[in-house]
Each structure stands twice: as structure tokens, then as C-alpha cells.
Motif scaffolding. Sequence first.
Motif, PDB file in Angstrom:
ATOM      1  N   LEU B 218       0.852  -1.193   0.000  1.00 47.73           N
ATOM      2  CA  LEU B 218       0.000   0.000   0.000  1.00 47.73           C
ATOM      3  C   LEU B 218       0.885   1.239   0.000  1.00 47.73           C
ATOM      4  O   LEU B 218       1.934   1.249   0.659  1.00 47.73           O
ATOM      5  CB  LEU B 218      -0.861   0.035   1.264  1.00 47.73           C
ATOM      6  N   SER B 221      -0.233   7.059   3.202  1.00 41.55           N
ATOM      7  CA  SER B 221      -1.273   8.097   3.102  1.00 41.55           C
ATOM      8  C   SER B 221      -0.638   9.476   3.157  1.00 41.55           C
ATOM      9  O   SER B 221       0.387   9.667   3.816  1.00 41.55           O
ATOM     10  CB  SER B 221      -2.261   7.970   4.265  1.00 41.55           C
ATOM     11  N   ALA B 370     -12.106   9.814  -6.945  1.00 37.76           N
ATOM     12  CA  ALA B 370     -11.388   8.988  -5.975  1.00 37.76           C
ATOM     13  C   ALA B 370     -11.321   7.606  -6.614  1.00 37.76           C
ATOM     14  O   ALA B 370     -12.344   7.068  -7.016  1.00 37.76           O
ATOM     15  CB  ALA B 370     -12.134   8.937  -4.650  1.00 37.76           C
ATOM     16  N   ALA B 371     -10.127   7.066  -6.756  1.00 41.58           N
ATOM     17  CA  ALA B 371     -10.015   5.798  -7.474  1.00 41.58           C
ATOM     18  C   ALA B 371      -8.934   4.920  -6.870  1.00 41.58           C
ATOM     19  O   ALA B 371      -7.889   5.417  -6.417  1.00 41.58           O
ATOM     20  CB  ALA B 371      -9.694   6.061  -8.944  1.00 41.58           C
ATOM     21  N   GLU B 372      -9.189   3.624  -6.892  1.00 38.29           N
ATOM     22  CA  GLU B 372      -8.245   2.665  -6.323  1.00 38.29           C
ATOM     23  C   GLU B 372      -7.058   2.459  -7.269  1.00 38.29           C
ATOM     24  O   GLU B 372      -7.225   2.408  -8.493  1.00 38.29           O
ATOM     25  CB  GLU B 372      -8.944   1.317  -6.099  1.00 38.29           C
ATOM     26  N   ARG B 388       0.023  -1.278  -4.868  1.00 38.42           N
ATOM     27  CA  ARG B 388      -1.301  -1.727  -5.302  1.00 38.42           C
ATOM     28  C   ARG B 388      -2.262  -1.527  -4.138  1.00 38.42           C
ATOM     29  O   ARG B 388      -1.896  -1.752  -2.984  1.00 38.42           O
ATOM     30  CB  ARG B 388      -1.225  -3.210  -5.679  1.00 38.42           C
ATOM     31  N   GLY B 390      -5.190   0.994  -1.963  1.00 35.89           N
ATOM     32  CA  GLY B 390      -5.216   2.395  -1.576  1.00 35.89           C
ATOM     33  C   GLY B 390      -5.847   3.201  -2.701  1.00 35.89           C
ATOM     34  O   GLY B 390      -6.228   2.642  -3.737  1.00 35.89           O
ATOM     35  N   ALA B 391      -5.951   4.484  -2.503  1.00 32.74           N
ATOM     36  CA  ALA B 391      -6.670   5.291  -3.497  1.00 32.74           C
ATOM     37  C   ALA B 391      -6.035   6.658  -3.649  1.00 32.74           C
ATOM     38  O   ALA B 391      -5.325   7.141  -2.758  1.00 32.74           O
ATOM     39  CB  ALA B 391      -8.123   5.443  -3.073  1.00 32.74           C
ATOM     40  N   SER B 393      -7.276  10.604  -4.564  1.00 30.32           N
ATOM     41  CA  SER B 393      -8.471  11.429  -4.722  1.00 30.32           C
ATOM     42  C   SER B 393      -8.065  12.875  -4.969  1.00 30.32           C
ATOM     43  O   SER B 393      -6.939  13.272  -4.694  1.00 30.32           O
ATOM     44  CB  SER B 393      -9.377  11.322  -3.493  1.00 30.32           C
ATOM     45  N   VAL B 437      -3.385  10.918  -1.312  1.00 31.14           N
ATOM     46  CA  VAL B 437      -3.235   9.462  -1.408  1.00 31.14           C
ATOM     47  C   VAL B 437      -3.718   8.839  -0.111  1.00 31.14           C
ATOM     48  O   VAL B 437      -3.389   9.301   0.974  1.00 31.14           O
ATOM     49  CB  VAL B 437      -1.756   9.077  -1.654  1.00 31.14           C
ATOM     50  N   SER B 438      -4.515   7.805  -0.257  1.00 35.78           N
ATOM     51  CA  SER B 438      -4.991   7.088   0.925  1.00 35.78           C
ATOM     52  C   SER B 438      -4.409   5.683   0.879  1.00 35.78           C
ATOM     53  O   SER B 438      -4.622   4.952  -0.082  1.00 35.78           O
ATOM     54  CB  SER B 438      -6.514   7.033   0.867  1.00 35.78           C
ATOM     55  N   GLY B 439      -3.642   5.315   1.881  1.00 34.78           N
ATOM     56  CA  GLY B 439      -3.026   3.986   1.872  1.00 34.78           C
ATOM     57  C   GLY B 439      -2.752   3.520   3.281  1.00 34.78           C
ATOM     58  O   GLY B 439      -3.640   3.536   4.134  1.00 34.78           O
TER      59      GLY B 439
END
Lengths: 470, 440
Positions: B218, B221, B370-372, B388, B390-391, B393, B437-439
Motif C-alpha cells: 500500500l 497516506s 477517488a479511485a483505487e 497496489r 489504496g486510493a 483522490s 493518497v490514501s493507503g
Amino acid sequence: MSNSSMPSELQTIRVFLPEMIHRLESVVPYASALVTQESGTSLRLDSHRELVAERQPRRGIVFTLFNGRFFQEWATDNLDQRYLDQKIIEMCRMFQSSDVTEPRFFINPGEIMDRHYTSCYEIDPDDVKLTDMVEECRHLIKRLHELDNRVVNTSINYHDSKEYKMFFNRSRVLSSALTTCSVHLVTVGADKGSVRMNFISKGGVTGFEIMTFSDEELHEMLDDLNRLFMSKSLDPGIYEVISTPQVSGILAHEAFGHGVEADMIVKERARASQYLGRKVASPLVSMIDDPSIPGLNGHYFFDDEGEIAVPTMIIENGVLRRVLTDLRSASVLNLPRSSNGRRESFERKVYSRMSNTYFCPGSTPVEDMVGSIDRGLLLKKSSSGMEDPKGWGIQVGIDLAQEIRNGRITDEVYAPLTMTGYIPDMLNSITQVGDSLGFMDGGGSCGKGHKEMVRVSAGGPHLRFKVRLG
Amino acid sequence: MRRIIEALHRHKAIDQWRLLNQTSTSYQLYVIGSMVDCIRKVITNRYYITLYCRHGSGMGHTHLTLLEHELDSLDVRLESAIFVAGRVSNPYYELPGPGYSPAVETFDPSLLGDIEDILFVKLADRLIDAVEREPYVRLSSSEYFLDIQDLRLLNSRGLNAEWKQSEIFFDGVLLSGGPGEEKEIHFEPRARRLQDLDLEVIIRNQAQFARDARHAVLPPSGKYPVVLSGEALTHVFSPIVHHTSGDCQYRRTSRLKPGQPIYLSDEPLGDPLTMISNGFMPFGLRTSPVDHDGIPAGRHEIIREGIFMKPWCMKQSADYLGVEPTGEIANLEIPVGNHAGMTLYDDDQSVLQVHEFSALMPDVVSGGFAAEIKVGYLHRKGEVTPVRGGAVSGNLLEGFNHAYFSTEGRKGQYGLSLTSFGTYSGPESIRFDTFQVSGS
């Protein structure tokens, strides 16, 4: 058996097609045919432009032949008997001169059956005057503009259709007439240079009765539109959440449902194959796919391979029980057949596809679920997601989430968000299941990857779980 | 066609009409591993008619579709369509007249050969061989579609355009990793010409993504630079395309005004965007001699150096706005920037490269997305780690306030020699400094 609810041209086909199947089966171990016809009305009106048209009709036939090793299909939109007859002669000639081997697997044509089915509705769209339909839409647009002066455009996409389908193999002659109606109401608002959009969708295998919007529904749409102007971005992290039935439905469909489509198991693309009979979710979780539920958008009476629609229990109390099969995957994998062999149209191939997929309701009232959360989010609206059957990853887009603080839903709004993570982690984190079942509104459709669209629905109760949001 | 045209002329209530005849043959091959699963052939012939009826100060129009064997019911269908068109009213606009119909390249003549040889040998066998040469990957399944269409567009003002187009599409899935830990990579390249599908390059790239996915982690974030490349660029421009449309201008739902900068808030910090709608791009998937209305293909500068020059407009919106029609949005041509690709990753902080999202579906109205992350790499001080999950946005309308374009033009992650995903020619990579980034 014939039925007056079928167009006369299709009734004629019903008479001559069984003999064609018989001729084809003189050269291959199995043959079937599917005839489809779809027509209806489409209205697209907005504050500035209007269009009324017939829905692009889809009419055609596909012959499926199993040569012992693989399937061969021939499809056309020309339903003329002489033309089809000529093609049958050509196909028979081709197979007579080609290598038809001892079958790799056997195809069960099912019990002998000759049935016709018709769907239910309250108001037949064909009985509604076009002028009245257009006026209804114009009135709705006017109502929305009067309710909020930030609305700059409202559009209505309305579709109705009559879907006729006939399936033939050596055992079965099945036909159905389905009436579908859907409406998608989109409002665009502008405020201080920003533009936001919100929508309501309704629809399914139903009639014109769906074209009713209460003041409460319109106010809720506009309230959410206004909330979107104030939406913030969320700090990424793991959150305690409650999903509404609509979001639960997207999870059932995208996060788990695609992974139990058995054609993906044949291709070794589905992790679910290793989990049959094993725990995949909290014991509170059960999940069903059921095309036989009247009214819902994924409703049908038999699938595109002649299997009569019945429910399939996918997850029972947290344990993966069954997967969704089409004719080929069930035959190759020696799994029970379910009624999930579907194709986008006669122009496309059959795959294992979902219908109406949903989590079963539990026993906790929604108020108790919200009341028991100190800090979390209500995932209110979602319109899309993407499957990952091999990795069991989640991607569900959340269009609108509201904060829950000290057991109450606040006006703090977050959008857009994406829910990501590992499905079993999410399903095992479910600690509360709401006591009432709801389904996604509207005539949704689903693809396999980015193609092969079929109409579906999904739903569930409110669910409480933990998930990564960003 | 003649029979339909005569009938259209016979009905005096029809003020204008447009007729498109489309005959299609689709050859389809489905393979699981190296075994044939299904072979299909689909033949269709359709007549798409749009008719326009004037009533009062307005005009209504409607569409109907006829199949070859339905021509006997033509008059009844037209009567019904005239009734339908009379139920709605829009301001009058005129269909384009006969004119110059540019010669553009939309058809691959090599597809007129032995179809079985193309499907089985030039596509399936070649792809299977290419996968076998790659270590630690195997082919799950592949699907091949070869579509050939003959099109003829006529209208009541004398327009008469005829062309042939081809499209080859395949859908492939590679698996990599040990039992229970396998990861998959799914790819769907599409092109008008066989030679534009460089299968060996496609497989080499996708196999590497599949192998990398096995030990991907991941991303951390936070808010740090994100470089989009390859397929991740597919829908990046869709909010800007939406807001620069004549439709959106006419409906007053656009945030952008012609003649004004596209940057909505701060002064732009990155490279200024130029966006061209190019209907001439050879073998582009949005290349055709005329658009649906009959407007000839053109090359139109929609945004120049960050300034919204003019909306892309179909005939109806153009007439309403009083501007020249450009036709439907065609292939996007984005001039490359001044930053060598690798310099986009030079930073004191981490830089995330996203090559493919699971599905990037931005809200074209707000620009929000917002996309993975499906295929990504984290670049930090020269080290590159596969990523790979996480997202990412952010807002794609605001993102171009602070974006940098690579000097390298996209040759195509799928090996397409002229366009990347068939509808885009532009920088290979674009760096955005405003995404989150969200992870982990």
C-alpha cells in the motif's frame, strides 16, 4: 404453447425454430437458440432541450452449437425464416465436414418444459399518452427549479421497454414478456463558481408507476446537493461506518458478487473457488442472488440458457455455500447449475452474471446502529464500484458520506470518497446488520470488466463495519 | 437506402432528416488458457433515422432504427415517428449541407484477408507465444473481437458521406504468483489497425506489472505528488472535455468561459494546458470523415496555453450559441511539456506513479474523483516500490492548476504506435501536485 403477449413475428418463430434445433442436433451434440426483441420509448428532457425517441430496438437471434470441444455461435438481426433456413443448411454442412469429437463434457438440456411468462406492473407504459409523459417530465423540471434557485439545469432520462425473449433447445421452449421502466433525474446546481450534481434513479421490471416523485424525495435530493457544496475531503484512514442499503448493495455486487461468478473460476480468476464451504464473513452475514424477485431490475423468469430463475444462497451465516453458474461453467466444473447464464444481447457471449444480489437483513434497528457509534460515517450514496475477483480487493466510490458523532448524524459531509481494502476483512468486520432490507433505486446495469452490460439490482440492510476510506 | 429516402421525401411533415446505414460483421474468439472456449460471428444491418419536424416556432426531432427486413413497415414507422417528434419542441437548427468530407484513415485493409488466420494465428497464437516467453506469468483468458463496419450517412440537405471502419479489441488476463497468492492483470487494448497492436510489447509490459503486483504494498497516506501515466490517463481529461462542450455552455452548467483561463482559483503553478480535438489522427478511434451530424472532421484548438479558446460543438449547440460547429469531440491531442519523464519523480518527498486505476470515473460536473490504485510505483530517492491498493483522490478540474507534462509523447502502454488508448496523443506522464493518497 403460444401467447398473445408476444409479437406476432416472434410467435411465428416459435413455430419453426424447434425444427431448426432438431436439424442442428443431427450434426452436433447440443444446440440451442435464443431470440430477443426489445423496444420502447426513451425521453430525454432538460431545462434547455427535449428529445423523445423510440429506444434503439434490439432484435435478433443467436444459435449456440456445442461441437464436443467448444461452443460456436452465429447471430444475426435478420429473423426472416428463409434466411435462417439457409444459414441452418450452411451450419449443418460446415459441421458435417468438420471435426466433431467425443464431447469433453456433457450438456444437460433440462427437463421438458414449454412455458410462457409475463411480468407484472400497475401502469402499462404503452397505455400512457406520450404527451402526458412529456408534460410530466416538464412539470418535474419546473418543480425542481422552483424549489431551489441554485439549480441551473435538471435533466430527466426516462426509458421504458418491452423485452421479449424466447429460448429453444431439444427439451425446452420458453418465452417471456417483461415490461421495464426507469427514470434518472439529475440536478446540477451552481454556487459561487462551483458546480455540483445530484441524482435520483428509479426503475426495474415494472411499469409507469415509478414516475412519481414525492416532495420529500425532491427535497432530500436538493438537500444533498446543497450538502455537496459544503463537502470536505476526508483524512485517509480506517473508519467505523454504516452503509445505507444502496451502498450495502454495491458492496454485495461489486466487492463479493463478481468473485462468485463461476466463469471466473474456470479462468482461475476467482479466489472464491478456494473458499467454498469455508468462512468468508462474520456469522451475521448471509447473501443471496435471486432473479425471481418481481419488480427489481435484475428480474427475469429464465436465464439466456433456459434455466428457470431461482434464488441461490451464496453466503450463509458467514460461510461461502454456492457460486453462480452458467451452462458451461457448471458443466466443466461439475457444479450445480444456477440461473445466471446471461448475455448483453444476441450479439454477445453468455457469461455467469448476477441478477438481484443482496445481503440478508438482520435484527438491529438503524437508530440503534447509529446511536452506538461515537465517531464514524454514514456512507449514504454510491453509484459505482469495480470488481477484483482474484485479489478480493474493494473499490467502491462513495458520492456522499455524513459524519456520525456521539450517536447522531451531523451536517458534516465528505465527498467524493473511495472505499478500498480486502473484502474478507471488511465482511468479517461486520458487527451489526440492520433489520430492514432495501434495494438500489433505479435501473442499474453491470459490466464484466468494462463491457457486457446487463440489468441488475443489489441491496441489503444497513451494515456496520470498518473500512479504509480516502 | 433509396426506398427509405423516397419515403422520407414523401412525408411532408418531415422538415429535415438524417439517415445512417451501418452494416457490421463482428468476429469473436474466446480462449481460456490456450483452449478455445467459443467462436462467434455476428452480422447486423441497421438504418438509423433521425427526423425533424417544425411546428410553430420550434422543432421536434426523434430517432428510429430500422432493420433490413422491416422496410415493409417503413411508412407506418415514419408516421409514428412524426407523431413522436411533434410532442417536443426545441429551437430550430439546420443540419449541415453537403460539403468537403476529408479522407481520413479508419480502416485496415489487411483485415479483409483470411479472418481465421487473423484471429487464431495473428492474434491468439501470437499472444499465447508472447506470454510463454515471459517468466512467472501465465495466461488466464483472452478474448478477441474484430469488427468491420460499412457506414453511409446522408441527410435532407444533400450530405452524402461513406466510409469503412475497423476495430480490433482484445481483452486479456495474466496471472502471476504462487497458489493462493496469485495476482491478476487485466488489459483491454483497442485499435483500428492490426499493426498498431504490438502484442509482444503489450505482454512484456503487462507481465512486468503482474510480476510486480506479487510484492506490491500500500502507498503511504498523505498529500504528495502523483504522476499519472499509461492507462491512468484515460479519463483524466473528461471533466475538462465536459466543461468545454457547447452543450454545457448552452445549458449554463460549465465552470469555464470562452476567452478566460481554465484555472479557477490560484495562479497556475505548473505547465499550461493546450487541448486539441483532432479528427484527422490516422487510425484514431474517434477519427471519422464526418461526425454523427455530418460535420467534417477537423482539428480544433479548444484550450491554448491555459485559455479556453472555443467550445467543441455539435451542430445543434453551435447554432444555438451562434458559433461554428467543430463536430463531436474527436481524439485528444495534448502537446508534450518541458519536463523529461524521469525528472517528474525528482522530489524530496515520495512521488506516486499510477499506471492504472481499477476504474477512474470522475464526476465530470465537479471534477472530483477517488479511485483505487491497480498498478502503481512509489518513487523515493531513486528507489522504486510497486504499489497496489489504496486510493488517489482530488479534483481533476483544479488539478491542472498545478500539473507538469513530460516531454516524452505517449507511444502507448499497449504498444499502439500512433495513439495511446486509441483516442489520445499526448504526454506520456502528467504530474499533479494537489492530489491526496490514501493507503497505509
